[in-house]
Write an enzyme that holds these catalytic residues in place. Structure first.
Site, PDB file in Angstrom:
ATOM      1  N   GLU A  41      33.663  -2.386  38.847  1.00 20.32           N
ATOM      2  CA  GLU A  41      32.374  -3.064  39.025  1.00 20.32           C
ATOM      3  C   GLU A  41      31.490  -2.036  39.699  1.00 20.32           C
ATOM      4  O   GLU A  41      31.371  -1.969  40.919  1.00 20.32           O
ATOM      5  CB  GLU A  41      32.536  -4.326  39.873  1.00 20.32           C
ATOM      6  N   CYS A  88      24.333  -4.137  44.338  1.00 21.15           N
ATOM      7  CA  CYS A  88      24.548  -3.625  42.988  1.00 21.15           C
ATOM      8  C   CYS A  88      23.795  -4.454  41.972  1.00 21.15           C
ATOM      9  O   CYS A  88      23.608  -4.028  40.826  1.00 21.15           O
ATOM     10  CB  CYS A  88      26.034  -3.588  42.662  1.00 21.15           C
ATOM     11  N   GLY A 134      31.929   0.190  43.401  1.00 19.71           N
ATOM     12  CA  GLY A 134      31.184   1.281  44.029  1.00 19.71           C
ATOM     13  C   GLY A 134      30.425   2.093  43.008  1.00 19.71           C
ATOM     14  O   GLY A 134      29.997   1.577  41.971  1.00 19.71           O
ATOM     15  N   SER A 135      30.276   3.371  43.297  1.00 24.80           N
ATOM     16  CA  SER A 135      29.428   4.237  42.482  1.00 24.80           C
ATOM     17  C   SER A 135      30.058   4.544  41.128  1.00 24.80           C
ATOM     18  O   SER A 135      31.286   4.592  40.987  1.00 24.80           O
ATOM     19  CB  SER A 135      29.134   5.544  43.220  1.00 24.80           C
ATOM     20  N   SER A 136      29.204   4.787  40.129  1.00 24.52           N
ATOM     21  CA  SER A 136      29.690   5.120  38.790  1.00 24.52           C
ATOM     22  C   SER A 136      30.442   6.442  38.768  1.00 24.52           C
ATOM     23  O   SER A 136      31.418   6.604  38.023  1.00 24.52           O
ATOM     24  CB  SER A 136      28.513   5.173  37.808  1.00 24.52           C
ATOM     25  N   ARG A 137      30.000   7.385  39.591  1.00 26.24           N
ATOM     26  CA  ARG A 137      30.640   8.702  39.611  1.00 26.24           C
ATOM     27  C   ARG A 137      32.105   8.585  40.028  1.00 26.24           C
ATOM     28  O   ARG A 137      33.002   9.134  39.372  1.00 26.24           O
ATOM     29  CB  ARG A 137      29.883   9.634  40.564  1.00 26.24           C
ATOM     30  N   VAL A 138      32.358   7.869  41.110  1.00 30.97           N
ATOM     31  CA  VAL A 138      33.731   7.697  41.573  1.00 30.97           C
ATOM     32  C   VAL A 138      34.520   6.850  40.583  1.00 30.97           C
ATOM     33  O   VAL A 138      35.702   7.107  40.319  1.00 30.97           O
ATOM     34  CB  VAL A 138      33.747   7.065  42.975  1.00 30.97           C
ATOM     35  N   ALA A 139      33.873   5.846  40.016  1.00 34.29           N
ATOM     36  CA  ALA A 139      34.549   4.981  39.059  1.00 34.29           C
ATOM     37  C   ALA A 139      35.072   5.772  37.868  1.00 34.29           C
ATOM     38  O   ALA A 139      36.218   5.589  37.429  1.00 34.29           O
ATOM     39  CB  ALA A 139      33.598   3.882  38.593  1.00 34.29           C
TER      40      ALA A 139
END
Length: 615
Positions: free
Chosen positions: A339, A374, A320-325
């Site tokens: 990823e 993505c 998912g999103s980089s922020r949540v990652a």
């Protein structure tokens, strides 16, 4: 019950006949519904798992009747062993991405968690105890490993073979294809490709292939009776969080990889599309998947974050999103594989050929699935030779073919139209920037304003402006929709383009479109831009394009692309120790197992051995 089951499957197959376009007219069906259905799949009958369809006008009266049967049979169904599908009265209504009306009710649990809501978990108690308790019952050494219950490797080979066969049946693959289209609107071909890749993945891991994932190695020791052996070891309790854009392929490939290696998984799929995985889990159960091996939950992100902190899984896979990652990486103390987002690039080399083919691939990479991949082409670097070709005009023509009626362009589920247009307007303020095509909202549609509806868009930004600090962050902001940046470079500007790639934060997919081996691999002049003047000075030589880039899945050659990764090669980022792969034996072993070394030392003890002096 048998009559209910027959009607259930007949109506699921007719799902495609009641999908409607933006004007309310049914979409044309490529094939007519045939008799039969999933009669060979789930003989235990229909179940209500995660979703309930609302407003029969969207799907037809028959589909409404289908879900009435699902609700009627809910309480009578109990899976074998301890597992159960459970439900409560806590439902979240989702809006139809094509017309904005409520069309699915998803049972979710909230942070208060007074009840479990239509989730698959062994013990339907109050939140979070059923999920925490369920994961806690799985030991760190997993449900199986090379020394414990190795017969389960064979079991999962059989499950994969059966599931692959079912997905190969036209009536089954068509059902999942249409269901994917309904909740994550994309063309039939794009949705079918997702089913096809999933089927081939399962086929690849049939028979003995699962136990081959646990292949060990041995090394001779220092003396007689000593040997060291390396094994792939499961983590035990793990979690999987997957996004909306690939509602079948990503969760199935990651879930099965986790199970193959001996882990117990808690699975969360984006609630907007979780009905797809709900149905796939039922198919897997019929194929022999032990019901207690997977817990399936619907919740919002905040609730899931709380659950992860309490359950403390040994490893969490997040797509998912980089922020949540980045948040999960901190919250879970690094026990993650990621990823996340990708601002994916493509470079066209100096050899201009096969213009139609290259233009078509660029169109597919940038705009298929409305750019919601993505791996979507976010930026295109064209060698100056391509400026003399008809590439841009061909791209415009291909983009103009896309239409809502066949879902070759459709709603953007994570950005509004206004947000994308605002980004466009900011880009156009860069000196030399211009709109090449698109830049307008879709017309004659009823997509709700919470989603985006934008024509395929391309913006040209000069390379020398793109690399400037004040512009770079804006230009390389990922827009998860039908939106790309196009720039060009001269021979002596290639190092400048490569420097732009070096500064990017996400390194997922890339393409170097050229059959010129000197461009791909030969040494080229390296130039350095002197920021205090306009002068460009040649100072040394540097390596080739591939050698000066990072992206984990890079295609090279005339047919290079950024999207469309099949099941037969690695797909995942590089340059980050947390990076997760998917689809291949290497990816499964990297993400879902760790290394364990066992050193056997049986002796014998040498004759006449005596206790030596202390050391």
């Amino acid at each position: 019950m048998a009559d209910q089951f027959t009607l259930y499957h007949l109506q699921l197959l007719k799902l495609r006949r009641y999908q409607r376009n933006a004007t309310g007219a049914p979409l044309a069906s490529s094939t007519s519904a045939r008799s039969g259905g999933f009669d060979s799949c789930w003989p235990t009958g229909p179940q209500q798992g995660v979703a309930q369809i609302l407003h029969p006008c969207h799907f037809g009266e028959q589909l409404s009747l289908l879900f009435r049967y699902i609700l009627l049979s809910l309480k009578s169904q109990n899976w074998s062993r301890a597992g159960k599908w459970t439900a409560s009265g806590c439902w979240n209504a989702l809006l139809d991405p094509l017309n904005g009306e409520p069309f699915i009710k998803v049972a979710e649990i909230d942070e208060k968690g007074t009840q479990v809501s239509a989730v698959f978990t062994p013990d339907p108690l109050s939140f979070p105890s059923p999920f925490v308790e369920s994961l806690s019952k799985c030991p760190k050494h997993g449900l199986h490993n090379p020394f414990k219950d190795p017969d389960r490797y064979l079991l999962f080979g059989d499950i994969s073979a059966k599931a692959a066969h079912l997905l190969s049946l036209p009536k089954v693959s068509n059902f999942f294809t249409r269901l994917i289209q309904r909740v994550s609107p994309k063309s039939y071909q794009q949705a079918f490709a997702e089913v096809y890749v999933t089927q081939k993945f399962l086929e690849n891991f049939s028979g003995d292939q699962v136990r081959f994932l646990a292949r060990s190695f041995g090394v001779p020791g220092n003396h007689c009776g000593q040997q060291s052996h390396g094994f792939r070891w499961p983590y035990g309790p793990v979690a999987i969080i997957t996004p909306f854009n690939f509602p079948l392929e990503i969760p199935v490939l990651q879930l099965m990889g986790a199970l193959y290696m001996g882990n117990k998984a808690l699975l969360k799929v984006d609630s907007k599309v979780s009905i797809v995985m709900d149905q796939m889990l039922r198919l897997l159960h019929y194929c022999g998947l032990p019901v207690e091996d997977v817990d399936f939950i619907n919740s919002d992100g905040k609730t899931m974050n709380k659950l992860l902190l309490e359950a403390n899984p040994r490893m969490t896979l997040f797509t998912g999103s980089s922020r949540v990652a980045e948040k999960l990486a901190v919250d879970l103390k690094g026990r993650v594989k990621l990823e996340d987002a990708g601002f994916d690039w493509k470079i066209l080399g100096p050899d201009v050929q096969e213009e139609d083919y290259v233009a078509w691939v660029c169109d597919q990479d940038a705009y298929a699935c409305s750019g919601q991949k993505c791996s979507a082409q976010s930026i295109l670097f064209m060698h100056e030779n391509w400026n003399k070709s008809s590439l841009i005009s061909k791209l415009h023509e291909l983009a103009a073919r896309r239409k809502l009626e066949d879902l070759t362009i459709g709603p953007v589920l994570t950005l509004t139209t206004g947000a994308m247009l605002e980004h466009l307007n900011k880009l156009l303020l860069i000196p030399g920037a211009k709109l090449l095509f698109g830049g307008e909202p879709l017309e004659n549609h009823s997509i709700p304003p919470i989603y985006g509806a934008l024509k395929p868009t391309a913006v040209y930004v000069p390379l020398e402006e793109l690399v400037k600090g004040k512009n770079y962050e804006l230009v390389t902001k990922e827009i998860f929709g039908p939106f790309q940046i196009i720039t060009d470079y001269k021979n002596d500007q290639l190092p400048l383009a490569l420097d732009a790639l070096e500064k990017m934060h996400a390194h997922l997919t890339a393409a170097v479109v050229s059959n010129d081996i000197h461009f791909l691999q030969a040494r080229i002049p390296k130039l350095m831009l002197i920021h205090l003047s306009i002068e460009i000075v040649a100072i040394c030589h540097g390596p080739h394009v591939i050698g000066k880039s990072v992206n984990g899945t890079t295609y090279a050659g005339l047919r290079a692309r950024t999207t469309g990764a099949p099941q037969n090669h690695w797909f995942g980022p590089a340059g980050d120790p947390r990076g997760a792969g998917i689809g291949t034996p290497e990816a499964i072993k990297l993400v879902w197992s760790c290394h364990r070394e066992i050193i056997y030392d049986f002796g014998p003890v040498p004759k006449n051995w005596e206790i030596p002096p202390s050391t």
